[in-house]
Design an enzyme around this catalytic site. Structure first.
Site, PDB file in Angstrom:
ATOM      1  N   TYR A   1       0.804  -1.117   0.105  1.00  0.00           N
ATOM      2  CA  TYR A   1      -0.008  -0.132  -0.148  1.00  0.00           C
ATOM      3  C   TYR A   1       0.946   1.176  -0.326  1.00  0.00           C
ATOM      4  CZ  TYR A   1      -3.495   3.531   1.787  1.00  0.00           C
ATOM      5  OH  TYR A   1      -3.898   4.539   1.915  1.00  0.00           O
TER       6      TYR A   1
ATOM      7  N   VAL B   1      -7.460   9.766   8.705  1.00  0.00           N
ATOM      8  CA  VAL B   1      -8.789  10.192   8.841  1.00  0.00           C
ATOM      9  C   VAL B   1      -9.711   9.380   9.689  1.00  0.00           C
ATOM     10  CG1 VAL B   1     -10.767  11.035   7.268  1.00  0.00           C
ATOM     11  CG2 VAL B   1      -8.470  11.264   6.559  1.00  0.00           C
TER      12      VAL B   1
ATOM     13  N   LYS C   1       0.957   4.025  -2.849  1.00  0.00           N
ATOM     14  CA  LYS C   1       0.475   5.563  -2.653  1.00  0.00           C
ATOM     15  C   LYS C   1       1.688   6.260  -2.853  1.00  0.00           C
ATOM     16  CE  LYS C   1      -3.734   5.193  -1.439  1.00  0.00           C
ATOM     17  NZ  LYS C   1      -4.848   5.953  -2.423  1.00  0.00           N
TER      18      LYS C   1
END
Length: 263
Positions: free
Chosen positions: A170, A203, A174
């Site tokens: 990941y 978040v 990214k």
């Protein structure tokens, strides 16, 4: 106000007249950050299409936006299936008009171990976190050129910047989003097409709260962010509105970090 329920009323935030009637496509838009993008663009009067595989989540989101000027259009689509992705984009275009804002949001930060990664898992991770951003952009560029410009917003992450463990594939994908943005900024810029990376910190979505926000995580946020409180979906959505609107007409090839000052 408690930091875990900190929200600011949308009515008090900026409105962007240039977004009214504009066709916006959001990948991975049924829940989480993506749902925030869909809702905020719809509340600005945009014509929004969103893609996802979570039909129940999509229907629930549409129900909350039943009073919007243009109720968002949902298409079931696995963004890792490039043929299905192209078909869904074509259907959105046929129903809502040429797409001039693309939000490449679909992703999966599933945890994994470096030493146990298989080749098939590697390919799947790249497909869900990076590959679709390239090909979705390719699919809408013609619309944007014909319209005289547009905005592509690619979702990155600060996870790779702060060297988090637990998701190396990941993190790799990214970080490559920044290469994609830089690699296309000049080519697309000649046609007044802007492309930028919107880079979230941690978040606190329902998923994050359910899976990973424990006492240690709360302490880490308090220690690492310069600003108190939790990052909310709305904080990312409001930056996306700016990047999609004409107000950001001279912003391209950049990374816009929204992380409360962590990085």
């Amino acid at each position: 106000m408690r930091e875990d329920i900190e929200h600011t009323e949308t009515a008090s935030m900026a409105r962007y007249p240039s977004l009214a009637g504009r066709t916006v496509l959001v990948t991975g838009g049924a829940t989480g950050i993506g749902a925030g993008f869909v809702a905020h663009f719809a509340r600005q009067g945009a014509r929004v299409a969103f893609l996802d595989i979570d039909d129940a989540g999509a229907q629930a989101l549409q129900a909350t936006l039943a009073d919007a000027e243009h109720v968002p259009l949902y298409r079931h689509c696995d963004a890792t299936d490039l043929e299905a992705l192209e078909t869904a984009i074509a259907e959105a275009r046929a129903q809502l008009g040429p797409i001039t804002v693309l939000v490449n949001n679909a992703a999966n930060d599933v945890r994994h171990r470096f030493g146990q990664t298989t080749a098939a898992e590697f390919e799947r991770n790249i497909a869900v976190n990076l590959r679709h951003q390239y090909f979705a952009t390719q699919s809408v560029v013609g619309d944007m050129r014909a319209a005289g410009g547009g905005s592509v917003i690619c979702l990155g992450s600060t996870g790779w910047m702060i060297k988090n463990a637990g998701y190396p594939m990941y993190a790799m994908a990214k970080s490559a989003v920044h290469g994609l943005v830089n690699g296309l900024a000049r080519e697309l810029g000649a046609d007044r097409i802007r492309i930028n990376a919107l880079v979230p910190g941690w978040v606190i979505t329902d998923k994050q709260r359910r899976l990973w926000l424990d006492d240690a995580g709360k302490a880490q946020i308090a220690q690492s962010q310069c600003l108190p409180g939790y990052l909310q979906v709305e904080d990312l959505a409001r930056m996306a509105l700016f990047l999609a609107a004409d107000d950001s007409r001279m912003c391209t090839g950049q990374q816009f970090i929204v992380d409360g000052g962590w990085v």
